[in-house]
Write an enzyme that holds these catalytic residues in place. Structure first.
Site, PDB file in Angstrom:
ATOM      1  N   GLU A 116       0.822  -1.221   0.000  1.00  0.00           N
ATOM      2  CA  GLU A 116       0.000   0.000   0.000  1.00  0.00           C
ATOM      3  C   GLU A 116       0.852   1.265   0.000  1.00  0.00           C
ATOM      4  OE1 GLU A 116      -2.939  -0.436  -0.696  1.00  0.00           O
ATOM      5  OE2 GLU A 116      -3.738  -2.225   0.289  1.00  0.00           O
ATOM      6  N   HIS A 139      -2.788   2.644   8.129  1.00  0.00           N
ATOM      7  CA  HIS A 139      -3.860   1.831   7.548  1.00  0.00           C
ATOM      8  C   HIS A 139      -4.044   0.596   8.411  1.00  0.00           C
ATOM      9  CE1 HIS A 139      -6.330  -0.585   5.026  1.00  0.00           C
ATOM     10  NE2 HIS A 139      -5.389  -1.482   4.837  1.00  0.00           N
ATOM     11  N   HIS A 141      -7.284  -2.498  10.033  1.00  0.00           N
ATOM     12  CA  HIS A 141      -8.566  -3.174   9.814  1.00  0.00           C
ATOM     13  C   HIS A 141      -9.344  -3.271  11.130  1.00  0.00           C
ATOM     14  CE1 HIS A 141      -6.223  -5.649   6.489  1.00  0.00           C
ATOM     15  NE2 HIS A 141      -6.395  -4.381   6.145  1.00  0.00           N
ATOM     16  N   GLU A 169     -17.350  12.610  22.362  1.00  0.00           N
ATOM     17  CA  GLU A 169     -16.052  13.175  21.964  1.00  0.00           C
ATOM     18  C   GLU A 169     -15.841  13.213  20.443  1.00  0.00           C
ATOM     19  OE1 GLU A 169     -12.630  10.838  23.120  1.00  0.00           O
ATOM     20  OE2 GLU A 169     -13.601   8.974  22.539  1.00  0.00           O
ATOM     21  N   HIS A 210     -13.061  -3.226   4.002  1.00  0.00           N
ATOM     22  CA  HIS A 210     -11.622  -3.463   4.102  1.00  0.00           C
ATOM     23  C   HIS A 210     -11.037  -2.870   5.397  1.00  0.00           C
ATOM     24  CE1 HIS A 210      -7.460  -3.707   2.028  1.00  0.00           C
ATOM     25  NE2 HIS A 210      -7.298  -3.442   3.312  1.00  0.00           N
TER      26      HIS A 210
END
Ligand code: 2HA
Ligand code: ZN
Length: 270
Positions: A116, A139, A141, A169, A210
């Site tokens: 990525e 990044h 999951h 919040e 994803h």
């Protein structure tokens, strides 16, 4: 030359990958992390002329020429980073013409940066165009955020509104909201370009079915941002399908934003 394993940026980077793993966000080789470093931060630890290897980036990273990045390796597991940094991480410089990475340390077993990398570097460029202090792209999951993309409309306005309602919040921590991308093939320049485009509007981009991209000035800030989004998604998933009898009203969201002095994204609650 000081030992790079003693560098505070490297220790903090390792620790954050461990925390992400501990929270169940990064199964197997899931997730990737990048941290921009300036030359003066790296210089005490590495011979900046000793390029171990070069690799093609496959897109134009001229805007980051001469910048240094610490990045997780492709096919590496977050659970293994802490204690085995030299195999699981790499530190490289973007070449002067913006076409190559110049590896100075790491990926010791012959590895390469995350698949990525385009989404990371393009996101750094995009975020820095609106916030020159941005240094981190994350990044991952997160379980409940991922689950939410299966049961909630995949639309930026509605998704942001729902998350803001899920805890007091939220509007303060991510007043710019979250951008939602449809399902796309990962690891490509295309998803990188789409992510970067959205990053100009918000520090969080949801990859439907994803995971998530988050950006920020520091590792702590970025981790906290993703953690807060995931907490909101967790509350959503715990309450989805149940009869909701209470919520934070739009007027209350505005009161919160005003009290904490944050400029919230227009078009979500008004
Ligand atoms: O690198 O998370 O999106 C593993 C991934 C790909
Ligand atoms: Zn992923």
């Amino acid at each position: 030359m000081k030992d790079i394993l003693s560098a505070s940026f490297l220790k903090a980077f390792s620790k954050v990958t461990s925390n992400m793993y501990r929270l169940g966000w990064d199964e197997r080789n899931g997730g990737n992390l990048s941290l921009l470093l300036e030359e003066e931060e790296v210089a005490p630890y590495l011979d900046l002329k000793d390029v171990k290897r070069r690799f093609f980036l496959g897109f134009d990273a001229q805007a980051l020429a001469g910048k240094y990045f610490l990045v997780t390796g492709t096919q590496k597991y977050f659970k293994n980073v802490e204690g085995d940094e030299e195999n699981n991480l790499g530190l490289f410089r973007i070449s002067a013409d913006g076409t190559e990475g110049e590896l100075l340390w790491g990926y010791a077993d012959g590895g390469r940066p995350t698949s990525e990398l385009p989404a990371h570097l393009m996101s750094h460029i995009a975020r820095r165009s609106v916030d020159p202090m941005n240094r981190v792209v994350m990044h991952t999951h997160p379980t409940n955020l991922l689950a939410m993309t299966y049961v909630h409309e995949l639309e930026t306005r509605q998704f942001t509104h729902t998350l803001w309602q899920m805890s007091t919040e939220c509007i303060v921590v991510f007043p710019d909201g979250v951008e939602v991308l449809p399902w796309m093939l990962c690891g490509t320049n295309e998803i990188g370009e789409a992510t970067a485009e959205r990053m100009k509007k918000a520090r969080v981009v949801v990859w439907s079915m994803h995971g998530i991209y988050g950006a920020g000035k520091t590792l702590d800030e970025t981790f906290g941002l993703v953690e807060t989004v995931e907490k909101a998604a967790t509350v959503y998933m715990l309450t989805a399908g149940l009869k909701r009898v209470n919520t934070i009203q739009d007027e209350e969201l505005k009161v919160l934003a005003n009290y904490f002095g944050v400029e919230y994204r227009k078009g979500i609650i008004d």
